[in-house]
Write a protein that holds these residues in place. Structure first.
Motif, PDB file in Angstrom:
ATOM      1  N   PHE A  45       5.976  41.228  44.539  1.00 21.17           N
ATOM      2  CA  PHE A  45       6.069  40.548  45.821  1.00 21.17           C
ATOM      3  C   PHE A  45       4.868  39.626  45.964  1.00 21.17           C
ATOM      4  O   PHE A  45       3.725  40.067  45.841  1.00 21.17           O
ATOM      5  N   GLY A  46       5.122  38.364  46.220  1.00 27.82           N
ATOM      6  CA  GLY A  46       4.048  37.388  46.267  1.00 27.82           C
ATOM      7  C   GLY A  46       3.807  36.797  44.895  1.00 27.82           C
ATOM      8  O   GLY A  46       4.665  36.845  44.005  1.00 27.82           O
ATOM      9  N   ASP A  47       2.640  36.207  44.702  1.00 25.04           N
ATOM     10  CA  ASP A  47       2.256  35.607  43.428  1.00 25.04           C
ATOM     11  C   ASP A  47       3.234  34.513  43.002  1.00 25.04           C
ATOM     12  O   ASP A  47       3.479  34.303  41.809  1.00 25.04           O
ATOM     13  N   GLY A  48       3.820  33.819  43.981  1.00 22.84           N
ATOM     14  CA  GLY A  48       4.707  32.719  43.661  1.00 22.84           C
ATOM     15  C   GLY A  48       6.101  33.117  43.237  1.00 22.84           C
ATOM     16  O   GLY A  48       6.901  32.261  42.848  1.00 22.84           O
ATOM     17  N   ARG A  49       6.439  34.401  43.317  1.00 25.32           N
ATOM     18  CA  ARG A  49       7.756  34.857  42.889  1.00 25.32           C
ATOM     19  C   ARG A  49       8.692  35.002  44.082  1.00 25.32           C
ATOM     20  O   ARG A  49       8.263  35.135  45.229  1.00 25.32           O
ATOM     21  N   LEU A  50       9.990  34.994  43.787  1.00 27.56           N
ATOM     22  CA  LEU A  50      11.008  35.306  44.775  1.00 27.56           C
ATOM     23  C   LEU A  50      11.701  36.584  44.327  1.00 27.56           C
ATOM     24  O   LEU A  50      12.273  36.641  43.227  1.00 27.56           O
ATOM     25  N   THR A  51      11.639  37.605  45.150  1.00 25.65           N
ATOM     26  CA  THR A  51      12.208  38.910  44.821  1.00 25.65           C
ATOM     27  C   THR A  51      13.403  39.177  45.722  1.00 25.65           C
ATOM     28  O   THR A  51      13.416  38.793  46.887  1.00 25.65           O
ATOM     29  N   ILE A  52      14.403  39.866  45.167  1.00 23.33           N
ATOM     30  CA  ILE A  52      15.624  40.175  45.888  1.00 23.33           C
ATOM     31  C   ILE A  52      15.675  41.678  46.172  1.00 23.33           C
ATOM     32  O   ILE A  52      15.516  42.497  45.264  1.00 23.33           O
ATOM     33  N   ILE A  53      15.872  42.016  47.450  1.00 26.32           N
ATOM     34  CA  ILE A  53      16.114  43.390  47.872  1.00 26.32           C
ATOM     35  C   ILE A  53      17.562  43.441  48.310  1.00 26.32           C
ATOM     36  O   ILE A  53      17.948  42.756  49.261  1.00 26.32           O
ATOM     37  N   ALA A  54      18.399  44.229  47.632  1.00 23.13           N
ATOM     38  CA  ALA A  54      19.826  44.191  47.934  1.00 23.13           C
ATOM     39  C   ALA A  54      20.492  45.514  47.610  1.00 23.13           C
ATOM     40  O   ALA A  54      20.071  46.250  46.713  1.00 23.13           O
ATOM     41  N   GLY A  55      21.567  45.775  48.357  1.00 21.27           N
ATOM     42  CA  GLY A  55      22.362  46.976  48.163  1.00 21.27           C
ATOM     43  C   GLY A  55      23.174  47.250  49.404  1.00 21.27           C
ATOM     44  O   GLY A  55      23.095  46.502  50.395  1.00 21.27           O
ATOM     45  N   PRO A  56      23.950  48.309  49.414  1.00 20.82           N
ATOM     46  CA  PRO A  56      24.744  48.631  50.599  1.00 20.82           C
ATOM     47  C   PRO A  56      23.870  49.145  51.725  1.00 20.82           C
ATOM     48  O   PRO A  56      22.750  49.617  51.497  1.00 20.82           O
ATOM     49  N   CYS A  57      24.372  49.056  52.948  1.00 16.67           N
ATOM     50  CA  CYS A  57      23.612  49.527  54.101  1.00 16.67           C
ATOM     51  C   CYS A  57      23.223  50.988  53.935  1.00 16.67           C
ATOM     52  O   CYS A  57      22.078  51.368  54.169  1.00 16.67           O
ATOM     53  N   VAL A  58      24.162  51.798  53.507  1.00 21.93           N
ATOM     54  CA  VAL A  58      23.971  53.243  53.476  1.00 21.93           C
ATOM     55  C   VAL A  58      24.530  53.787  52.167  1.00 21.93           C
ATOM     56  O   VAL A  58      25.421  53.176  51.556  1.00 21.93           O
ATOM     57  N   VAL A  59      23.996  54.913  51.709  1.00 26.38           N
ATOM     58  CA  VAL A  59      24.569  55.596  50.547  1.00 26.38           C
ATOM     59  C   VAL A  59      25.903  56.192  50.995  1.00 26.38           C
ATOM     60  O   VAL A  59      25.938  57.170  51.743  1.00 26.38           O
ATOM     61  N   GLU A  60      26.992  55.602  50.528  1.00 28.07           N
ATOM     62  CA  GLU A  60      28.319  56.072  50.924  1.00 28.07           C
ATOM     63  C   GLU A  60      28.761  57.237  50.046  1.00 28.07           C
ATOM     64  O   GLU A  60      29.186  58.286  50.548  1.00 28.07           O
ATOM     65  N   THR A  61      28.691  57.032  48.739  1.00 29.29           N
ATOM     66  CA  THR A  61      28.950  58.087  47.755  1.00 29.29           C
ATOM     67  C   THR A  61      28.011  57.844  46.584  1.00 29.29           C
ATOM     68  O   THR A  61      27.542  56.712  46.383  1.00 29.29           O
ATOM     69  N   PRO A  62      27.735  58.861  45.762  1.00 26.14           N
ATOM     70  CA  PRO A  62      26.872  58.627  44.595  1.00 26.14           C
ATOM     71  C   PRO A  62      27.422  57.548  43.668  1.00 26.14           C
ATOM     72  O   PRO A  62      26.677  56.674  43.218  1.00 26.14           O
ATOM     73  N   ASP A  63      28.710  57.592  43.366  1.00 25.95           N
ATOM     74  CA  ASP A  63      29.287  56.622  42.433  1.00 25.95           C
ATOM     75  C   ASP A  63      29.217  55.206  42.992  1.00 25.95           C
ATOM     76  O   ASP A  63      28.929  54.249  42.258  1.00 25.95           O
ATOM     77  N   HIS A  64      29.462  55.055  44.284  1.00 28.51           N
ATOM     78  CA  HIS A  64      29.413  53.715  44.880  1.00 28.51           C
ATOM     79  C   HIS A  64      28.002  53.150  44.842  1.00 28.51           C
ATOM     80  O   HIS A  64      27.789  51.985  44.495  1.00 28.51           O
ATOM     81  N   ALA A  65      27.009  53.976  45.186  1.00 30.93           N
ATOM     82  CA  ALA A  65      25.627  53.495  45.176  1.00 30.93           C
ATOM     83  C   ALA A  65      25.191  53.111  43.768  1.00 30.93           C
ATOM     84  O   ALA A  65      24.530  52.081  43.574  1.00 30.93           O
ATOM     85  N   MET A  66      25.555  53.911  42.770  1.00 29.86           N
ATOM     86  CA  MET A  66      25.188  53.597  41.389  1.00 29.86           C
ATOM     87  C   MET A  66      25.843  52.294  40.953  1.00 29.86           C
ATOM     88  O   MET A  66      25.204  51.439  40.315  1.00 29.86           O
ATOM     89  N   MET A  67      27.116  52.112  41.289  1.00 27.33           N
ATOM     90  CA  MET A  67      27.810  50.887  40.919  1.00 27.33           C
ATOM     91  C   MET A  67      27.158  49.676  41.562  1.00 27.33           C
ATOM     92  O   MET A  67      26.916  48.653  40.891  1.00 27.33           O
ATOM     93  N   MET A  68      26.828  49.764  42.851  1.00 26.43           N
ATOM     94  CA  MET A  68      26.222  48.629  43.529  1.00 26.43           C
ATOM     95  C   MET A  68      24.843  48.306  42.962  1.00 26.43           C
ATOM     96  O   MET A  68      24.474  47.135  42.835  1.00 26.43           O
TER      97      MET A  68
END
Length: 275
Positions: free
Chosen positions: A12-35
């Motif tokens: 974070f910082g140092d001239g980089r652009l970082t992406i924080i992304a994923g589903p709002c909530v852990v719906e199921t283990p398989d769904h979270a892993m896939m996302m």
């Protein structure tokens, strides 16, 4: 001057652009892993650092009947699997001081929700954990008020702090983003994140739930990156209409790749050739 830092393989910082992304909530283990796999692949294909986000519990849902998540222990087990098996840093929310130590054992970034951004005890506990801390600026705070958040965290020695803009209340059931927030908060010496999808919520707009305007994610994200943010936060779902939380403002997964490529190009243009 903004203080940069790394969590896992993300900077974070140092001239980089970082992406924080994923589903709002852990719906199921398989769904979270896939996302996590799908979002990581798209971020890395664009040459951007990536942090997975999902909540084990959403304590501030509109309705008592709303899905909140799998709970702390089950949710943390899923987040730990993602961190270890998919090899990405992980971010999740903490809502109470009593959660901080346990959650810090698993994740890389502790997030303070916007509604709790003035809770001194929670900020201090997270700041003392040794983990990176992301505080979402409350919808009720001016950007210059966020300096107090930074002072609280730094008072107890926090060296890895992020501030996130997620819109300000604009009448009832609406939010607006003041683009001045980004340079103002960067003056406090910490990396600044733009939570573009939550900025497009219509809080309580559906009566029993929060609405949203996901059709405006791309233009707002472009504007935020053009203003020089250090990271972009997005809730992403492969089928937002079936999401168990925040579907109306989530970015459909099939729109993620072209958006990331565009944000990368804008960031490189703004950063300039000498960086």
């Amino acid at each position: 001057m903004t203080k940069s830092f790394s969590v896992g393989k993300a900077t974070f910082g140092d001239g980089r652009l970082t992406i924080i992304a994923g589903p709002c909530v852990v719906e199921t283990p398989d769904h979270a892993m896939m996302m996590a796999r799908e979002c990581r692949a798209r971020a890395h294909a664009a040459g951007l650092d990536y942090v997975f986000k999902a909540s084990f519990d959403k304590a501030n849902r509109s309705s008592i009947k709303s899905f909140r998540g799998l709970g702390m222990e089950a949710g943390l087990e899923v987040l730990q699997r993602i961190r270890e098996e998919i090899d990405v840093p992980v971010l999740t929310d903490v809502h109470e001081v009593s959660q901080v130590d346990r959650v810090a054992e698993v994740v890389d970034v502790l997030q303070i929700p916007a509604f709790l951004s003035r809770q001194t005890d929670l900020i201090v506990a997270a700041a003392k954990s040794g983990k990176a801390v992301n505080v979402k600026k409350g919808q009720f705070l001016a950007p210059h008020d966020a300096r107090n958040i930074v002072d609280k965290a730094r008072e107890v020695g926090c060296e890895k702090l992020l501030l996130t803009e997620r819109g300000a209340s604009f009448g009832y059931n609406n939010l607006v983003v003041d683009m001045r927030s980004f340079p103002i908060m960067r003056e406090f010496g910490v990396p600044v994140v733009f939570d573009v999808t939550h900025s497009l919520q219509l809080p309580g707009g559906l009566g029993h739930a929060t609405g949203g305007q996901s059709e405006y994610i791309e233009p707002l994200a472009r504007a935020g990156v053009a203003c020089g943010v250090d990271a972009v936060f997005m809730e992403v779902h492969e089928c937002p209409e079936k999401a168990l939380s925040d579907g109306p403002n989530a970015l459909p997964l099939d729109r993620l790749q072209p958006l990331l490529l565009m944000l990368r190009d804008i960031h490189e243009l703004v950063r300039g050739p000498d960086r």
